[in-house]
Enzyme design. Structure first.
Site, PDB file in Angstrom:
ATOM      1  CG  HIS A 169      -2.003  -1.028   1.129  1.00  8.24           C
ATOM      2  ND1 HIS A 169      -3.278  -0.752   0.683  1.00  8.24           N
ATOM      3  CD2 HIS A 169      -1.999  -2.353   1.412  1.00  8.24           C
ATOM      4  CE1 HIS A 169      -4.008  -1.856   0.704  1.00  8.24           C
ATOM      5  NE2 HIS A 169      -3.253  -2.848   1.152  1.00  8.24           N
ATOM      6  CG  ASP A 382       0.301   9.316   0.177  1.00  2.00           C
ATOM      7  OD1 ASP A 382       0.314   8.238   0.798  1.00  2.00           O
ATOM      8  OD2 ASP A 382      -0.364  10.299   0.527  1.00  2.00           O
TER       9      ASP A 382
END
Length: 452
Positions: A169, A382
């Site tokens: 992730h 991110d």
């Protein structure tokens, strides 16, 4: 994978619930975060089970709480119990003092303590044992994120024929950064035991493939053209695919359209009459670029004085890892910068930055998204950033503007509708805020319609 025939088992560091002790009594509530938002609807719809740490090192009979949570969720919960020492060395240590900064290309923040590695490997084995106790080889085991990269290595010794997938992730760093990890060979060996590895972007896929090449240059064989790549090492092969994570778009749009959210949206607007609202909502973390955001907003007020008293930044900061010194320092820095900006530009009746340090219920967050004229996402790095997707899903009137860091995974999908920025460029981000502030309603609708 036919979801009707195969039971899905999700494995993550934490279960999708929170347990808290209030007045000497334990209480359970739904968990938060992007992982839960993305995966909970899948298990809720199809059933299955979730394996993860309960979130406490205290002992007790948590069976009634788990049963209550299972009835509400619609799937099974299998808790892993960790000691305080394991939490410190595996979670706060190896996972968050080494892997988290390294994979976000912030390697100068890493603390390569040797004892962290042993704890990481031992806890991954503990997770594998819990999976083996509660699953069959017919199940599909889907392991989530950087804390559990060695689970398949241990699980295959217990259940050799089980089918496993892994999803990362967070970003996978460039090889020159990843190779600084003293346990790089062990991590890649662990990843090779999965049948499939998923990442957010083609860039993450390239970095992982190159790490295999650089670490095992003579034995690594790479095949496949577009999309999924096949990595072959000795007697193992693993598929590496690009699978951008998202949210339950329809459910979030429906929530945003609900009467309660509509009422809260109107109330939120009324708090800032004749103002354009810029929204920043983040977990407290140094990867989110929050100081850079405050500096850019201050710079915009300095260089574009016509925005003063007509625009307000609402910054929501969700508490995270509050016992870690780096995060305490970050919170102090953010609050100092907010105070300086408000002190410099604020006047009676107008405070440039409204600051909230708290968790927000999902319906209240949806109201903030609907009310915000501009969403400002300034992550330094991110994996995906689901805030961007939630903002778009909640933008029912298609009048909002998304300002998005080019270092998020979401930028690969949203590049044509969002205003992309380099968060390290303070003046460039300030210019983007001004561009969004001045944008015509027609262009706002065009951009947001494309994003939605």
């Amino acid at each position: 994978m036919n979801m009707d025939d195969i039971r899905l088992v999700v494995v993550s560091n934490r279960l999708p619930i929170r347990i808290n002790r209030i007045d000497e009594k334990w209480h359970v509530s739904p968990g938060g975060g992007g992982l839960v938002a993305a995966l909970n609807p899948i298990l809720n719809k199809h059933g299955g089970s979730w394996v993860g740490w309960l979130g406490t090192t205290e002992e007790g009979d948590f069976s009634p709480l788990l049963k209550q949570a299972e009835n509400e969720a619609g799937y099974h919960l299998n808790p892993v119990f960790l000691t305080e020492e394991e939490v410190q060395n595996y979670y706060f240590g190896f996972s968050n003092e080494i892997l988290w900064p390294l994979f976000h290309s912030l390697e100068t923040r890493c603390n390569f303590k040797p004892e962290y590695w042993k704890a990481y490997s031992d806890v991954n084995q503990k997770f594998a044992e819990k999976i083996a106790e509660n699953c069959t080889e017919k199940d599909y085991i889907w392991v989530q994120d950087y804390q559990l990269m060695e689970v398949a290595l241990h699980l295959k010794k217990l259940k050799p024929n089980c089918r496993t997938g892994f999803f990362l992730h967070i970003p996978f760093p460039p090889p020159d950064i990843f190779l600084k990890l003293p346990w790089r060979t062990e991590i890649l060996k662990g990843l090779m035991e999965y049948d499939t590895i998923g990442v957010h972007t083609a860039n993450d896929q390239r970095n992982l493939i190159e790490a295999f090449r650089r670490t095992r240059p003579l034995s690594a064989k790479i095949s496949g053209t577009n999309g999924t790549k096949i990595v072959s090492l000795q007697n193992r092969t693993v598929k590496v695919g690009v699978f951008p994570i998202s949210i339950d778009y329809q459910a979030f749009s429906t929530l945003a359209a609900s009467p309660l959210v509509e009422e809260r949206t109107v109330a939120f607007h009324n708090e800032f009459p004749n103002q354009q609202i810029v929204l920043g909502t983040d977990r407290l973390d140094y990867t989110k670029g929050i100081p850079e955001r405050i500096l850019a907003f201050s710079n915009a007020l300095e260089r574009y004085p016509e925005m003063r008293e007509k625009i307000t930044l609402v910054q929501v900061l969700v508490p995270s890892r509050i016992q870690v010194p780096q995060y305490i320092e970050l919170k102090t820095e953010v609050e100092r910068l907010i105070g300086e900006t408000n002190g410099k530009f604020g006047v009676p009746g107008w405070t440039p930055i409204q600051y909230y340090y708290r968790n927000l219920p999902h319906d209240q967050l949806a109201a903030y998204y609907r009310a915000a004229d501009i969403a400002l996402i300034t992550s330094l790095r991110d994996g995906m950033n689901l805030v961007a997707k939630e903002y778009v899903a909640a933008n029912l009137e298609e009048r909002g503007v998304l300002i998005l860091s080019e270092f998020t995974g979401a930028a690969a999908e949203f590049g044509k509708g969002a205003i992309l920025i380099n968060p390290y460029d303070i003046e460039g981000t300030a210019d983007a805020i001004y561009q969004a502030y001045k944008m015509s309603n027609e262009e706002k609708r065009r951009r947001m319609h494309l994003l939605r």
